[in-house]
Design a protein around this motif. Structure first.
Motif, mmCIF file in Angstrom:
data_model
loop_
_atom_site.group_PDB
_atom_site.id
_atom_site.type_symbol
_atom_site.label_atom_id
_atom_site.label_comp_id
_atom_site.label_asym_id
_atom_site.label_seq_id
_atom_site.Cartn_x
_atom_site.Cartn_y
_atom_site.Cartn_z
ATOM 1 N N GLY A 1 0.778 -1.240 0.000
ATOM 2 C CA GLY A 1 0.000 0.000 0.000
ATOM 3 C C GLY A 1 0.802 1.278 0.000
ATOM 4 N N ALA A 2 2.144 1.188 0.022
ATOM 5 C CA ALA A 2 2.987 2.398 0.017
ATOM 6 C C ALA A 2 3.281 2.789 -1.423
ATOM 7 C CB ALA A 2 4.281 2.146 0.780
ATOM 8 N N MET A 3 2.313 3.483 -2.037
ATOM 9 C CA MET A 3 2.376 3.745 -3.475
ATOM 10 C C MET A 3 3.414 4.792 -3.875
ATOM 11 S SD MET A 3 0.196 1.711 -4.847
ATOM 12 C CE MET A 3 -1.004 0.560 -4.175
ATOM 13 N N GLN A 4 3.767 5.700 -2.993
ATOM 14 C CA GLN A 4 4.688 6.788 -3.333
ATOM 15 C C GLN A 4 6.127 6.433 -2.983
ATOM 16 O OE1 GLN A 4 2.794 8.115 -5.414
ATOM 17 N NE2 GLN A 4 3.106 10.247 -4.848
ATOM 18 N N TRP A 5 6.561 5.301 -3.452
ATOM 19 C CA TRP A 5 7.889 4.781 -3.158
ATOM 20 C C TRP A 5 8.954 5.520 -3.968
ATOM 21 C CZ3 TRP A 5 11.923 2.421 -5.686
ATOM 22 C CH2 TRP A 5 12.817 1.667 -4.909
ATOM 23 N N THR A 6 10.150 5.622 -3.415
ATOM 24 C CA THR A 6 11.275 6.173 -4.168
ATOM 25 C C THR A 6 12.578 5.602 -3.633
ATOM 26 O OG1 THR A 6 12.314 8.202 -4.985
ATOM 27 C CG2 THR A 6 11.577 8.212 -2.687
ATOM 28 N N MET A 7 13.661 5.897 -4.326
ATOM 29 C CA MET A 7 14.988 5.424 -3.929
ATOM 30 C C MET A 7 16.020 6.470 -4.332
ATOM 31 S SD MET A 7 15.857 2.658 -6.924
ATOM 32 C CE MET A 7 15.613 3.093 -8.648
ATOM 33 N N ASP A 8 17.228 6.313 -3.824
ATOM 34 C CA ASP A 8 18.348 7.156 -4.247
ATOM 35 C C ASP A 8 18.943 6.536 -5.507
ATOM 36 O OD1 ASP A 8 17.839 8.571 -1.997
ATOM 37 O OD2 ASP A 8 19.687 8.077 -0.955
ATOM 38 N N ALA B 1 23.815 4.381 -16.105
ATOM 39 C CA ALA B 1 22.800 4.455 -17.166
ATOM 40 C C ALA B 1 21.669 3.460 -16.917
ATOM 41 C CB ALA B 1 23.444 4.194 -18.522
ATOM 42 N N ARG B 2 22.025 2.233 -16.541
ATOM 43 C CA ARG B 2 20.992 1.229 -16.278
ATOM 44 C C ARG B 2 20.134 1.623 -15.072
ATOM 45 N NH1 ARG B 2 19.852 -1.392 -20.830
ATOM 46 N NH2 ARG B 2 21.302 -3.060 -21.388
ATOM 47 N N TRP B 3 20.760 2.196 -14.067
ATOM 48 C CA TRP B 3 19.992 2.605 -12.900
ATOM 49 C C TRP B 3 19.026 3.726 -13.277
ATOM 50 C CZ3 TRP B 3 22.714 1.386 -7.789
ATOM 51 C CH2 TRP B 3 21.779 1.341 -6.740
ATOM 52 N N MET B 4 19.465 4.619 -14.158
ATOM 53 C CA MET B 4 18.595 5.698 -14.617
ATOM 54 C C MET B 4 17.417 5.141 -15.419
ATOM 55 S SD MET B 4 18.576 9.039 -14.264
ATOM 56 C CE MET B 4 20.276 9.563 -14.073
ATOM 57 N N ILE C 1 8.438 7.995 -7.845
ATOM 58 C CA ILE C 1 9.110 9.288 -7.678
ATOM 59 C C ILE C 1 10.541 9.129 -8.176
ATOM 60 C CG2 ILE C 1 9.867 11.069 -6.059
ATOM 61 C CD1 ILE C 1 7.528 10.216 -4.243
ATOM 62 N N PHE C 2 10.901 9.893 -9.186
ATOM 63 C CA PHE C 2 12.203 9.789 -9.834
ATOM 64 C C PHE C 2 13.150 10.808 -9.209
ATOM 65 C CE2 PHE C 2 14.612 11.352 -13.757
ATOM 66 C CZ PHE C 2 15.614 10.412 -13.628
ATOM 67 N N ARG C 3 14.218 10.312 -8.572
ATOM 68 C CA ARG C 3 15.155 11.225 -7.931
ATOM 69 C C ARG C 3 16.556 10.618 -7.939
ATOM 70 N NH1 ARG C 3 15.643 9.915 -2.232
ATOM 71 N NH2 ARG C 3 15.820 12.101 -1.623
ATOM 72 N N VAL C 4 17.545 11.456 -8.172
ATOM 73 C CA VAL C 4 18.954 11.067 -8.078
ATOM 74 C C VAL C 4 19.509 11.757 -6.843
ATOM 75 C CG1 VAL C 4 21.202 11.086 -9.213
ATOM 76 C CG2 VAL C 4 19.109 10.853 -10.577
ATOM 77 N N GLY D 1 29.037 15.108 -0.963
ATOM 78 C CA GLY D 1 30.379 14.900 -1.492
ATOM 79 C C GLY D 1 30.463 13.849 -2.578
ATOM 80 N N ILE D 2 29.340 13.192 -2.895
ATOM 81 C CA ILE D 2 29.342 12.166 -3.935
ATOM 82 C C ILE D 2 28.831 12.767 -5.239
ATOM 83 C CG2 ILE D 2 28.414 9.933 -4.641
ATOM 84 C CD1 ILE D 2 30.316 9.798 -2.273
ATOM 85 N N GLN D 3 29.557 12.554 -6.319
ATOM 86 C CA GLN D 3 29.107 13.054 -7.618
ATOM 87 C C GLN D 3 27.929 12.214 -8.089
ATOM 88 O OE1 GLN D 3 30.183 15.754 -8.675
ATOM 89 N NE2 GLN D 3 32.244 16.043 -7.856
ATOM 90 N N ARG D 4 26.800 12.867 -8.311
ATOM 91 C CA ARG D 4 25.613 12.117 -8.719
ATOM 92 C C ARG D 4 24.954 12.692 -9.964
ATOM 93 N NH1 ARG D 4 23.451 14.825 -3.379
ATOM 94 N NH2 ARG D 4 25.519 14.060 -2.934
ATOM 95 N N GLN D 5 25.379 13.876 -10.426
ATOM 96 C CA GLN D 5 24.755 14.499 -11.581
ATOM 97 C C GLN D 5 25.079 13.719 -12.866
ATOM 98 O OE1 GLN D 5 26.696 15.990 -9.379
ATOM 99 N NE2 GLN D 5 25.698 17.809 -8.541
ATOM 100 N N PRO D 6 24.131 13.683 -13.801
ATOM 101 C CA PRO D 6 24.312 12.867 -15.016
ATOM 102 C C PRO D 6 25.570 13.190 -15.805
ATOM 103 C CG PRO D 6 22.033 13.607 -14.828
ATOM 104 C CD PRO D 6 22.791 14.324 -13.752
ATOM 105 N N TRP D 7 25.986 14.443 -15.834
ATOM 106 C CA TRP D 7 27.126 14.802 -16.674
ATOM 107 C C TRP D 7 28.455 14.254 -16.155
ATOM 108 C CZ3 TRP D 7 23.582 18.326 -14.695
ATOM 109 C CH2 TRP D 7 23.949 18.982 -13.517
#
Length: 350
Positions: free
Chosen positions: A15-22, A48-51, A59-62, A67-73
């Motif tokens: 029932g937890a419909m608004q799930w998300t992850m890092d 790329a596969r994780w994206m 909910i789509f979130r990176v 201190g960790i580089q997470r931006q797509p570029w």
């Protein structure tokens, strides 16, 4: 990454419909902005596969530790035989994000449904096929709304993936190949830069952004593309919009228009109901992309409509038959009609 599939579907089943992850799983590791492998093996393919997985979550979130580089570029592969990175727009990462934003009208409409029914956009396959024992514990694939089935690649270097298709007819999103359900198929996944398993369910009506956007609200939403894959039974989709800022929708200040389609022999009937709600969006046109045998004639509200010379000439109400490059160049008839009005489109096909 694979564990997140299990966690998401288990949470939604409870029932937890608004799930998300890092997305990217950035925690307790070292990332390198030049795209090299990390000390635990995470690199461009992993990102790329994780994206490609994350765009089909509620909910789509990176995100990740400071201190960790997470931006797509930071994860753009280098050009072949070069030390220089590719153009960002030529990457699987960019294509995945672009597809998520193209699907915003579809996603937002499903959020309206979740508000009404409690059932979110991501659904374990057992929700729709409860009698099929093959999907009882399936965590490899899931429905993304009424009309899409995602089956992301979550194993490093995987060349092929065995995918179970539930009953019905399905179309591969990128290749346009038609697949019969009720069986397991082999999907080639070796080219991670532009190939991931996504299937369209027969009967689909999928409203999408007509133009590419970098963020919601970047451009006025004056036109929508509506991807349609008619079935022999009547199917429908409720397109929904509101101001996106207030709770006025609770007072009836929203826009809802029911879209329906059915194929009968060589005839396809696509109908747009009168709009509901008092919200007036900027939407002016639907470009309806009806897949299958192409039209030989089109009627709009009982009156024949002229065929235009090419897509560039489809500036007002009209139609043209051709190929759809977004889905493997399969046959499609483009019909452009005014939105915010009751409409009936009848195709006579080959």
């Amino acid at each position: 990454m694979a564990d997140q599939c299990k966690k998401m579907l288990s949470a939604i089943n409870a029932g937890a419909m608004q799930w998300t992850m890092d997305t990217g799983g950035f925690r307790d590791r070292t990332e390198y902005p030049d795209g090299k492998e990390t000390k635990i093996g995470t690199g461009n393919e992993d990102y790329a596969r994780w994206m490609q997985f994350a765009i089909f979550t509620p909910i789509f979130r990176v995100h990740g530790d400071n201190g960790i580089q997470r931006q797509p570029w930071h994860y753009v592969p280098k050009k072949k035989d070069s030390d220089k990175p590719q153009d960002m727009k030529d990457t699987a990462i960019y294509e995945a994000i672009k597809l998520r934003y193209k699907l915003i009208p579809y996603i937002y409409s499903h959020e309206h449904q979740r508000n009404k029914t409690g059932v979110g956009i991501v659904r374990p396959l057992l929700f729709d096929w409860p009698e099929d024992g093959n999907v009882a514990n399936n965590v490899d694939s899931w429905l993304f709304g009424d009309w899409l089935m995602a089956s992301p690649v979550v194993e490093q270097g995987q060349q092929n993936k065995e995918i179970y298709l539930p009953a019905g007819n399905w179309t591969e999103w990128s290749a346009g190949n038609s697949q019969q359900g009720g069986r397991t198929m082999n999907f080639g996944t070796g080219n991670w830069e532009n190939n991931f398993p996504l299937f369209i369910r027969q009967g689909a009506i999928i409203p999408m952004m007509h133009e590419d956007v970098q963020y919601v609200g970047q451009k006025p939403l004056k036109e929508l593309d509506v991807e349609v894959f008619p079935d022999t039974k009547r199917t429908s989709f409720e397109y929904y919009d509101d101001d996106g800022k207030t709770y006025d929708y609770e007072k009836g200040v929203y826009f809802l228009q029911k879209l329906s389609v059915q194929r009968t022999g060589k005839t396809v009937l696509f109908e747009v109901a009168a709009p509901e709600g008092s919200f007036k969006p900027e939407l002016e046109y639907y470009t309806v992309k009806i897949h299958g045998p192409i039209a030989t004639s089109v009627e709009l509200n009982g009156v024949k409509v002229g065929q235009v010379a090419n897509l560039a000439a489809l500036t007002g109400e009209g139609w043209i038959a051709g190929k759809d490059p977004a889905h493997g160049n399969i046959d499609v008839t483009y019909v452009r009609i005014k939105a915010q009005a009751k409409q009936s489109v009848t195709l006579t096909t080959q």
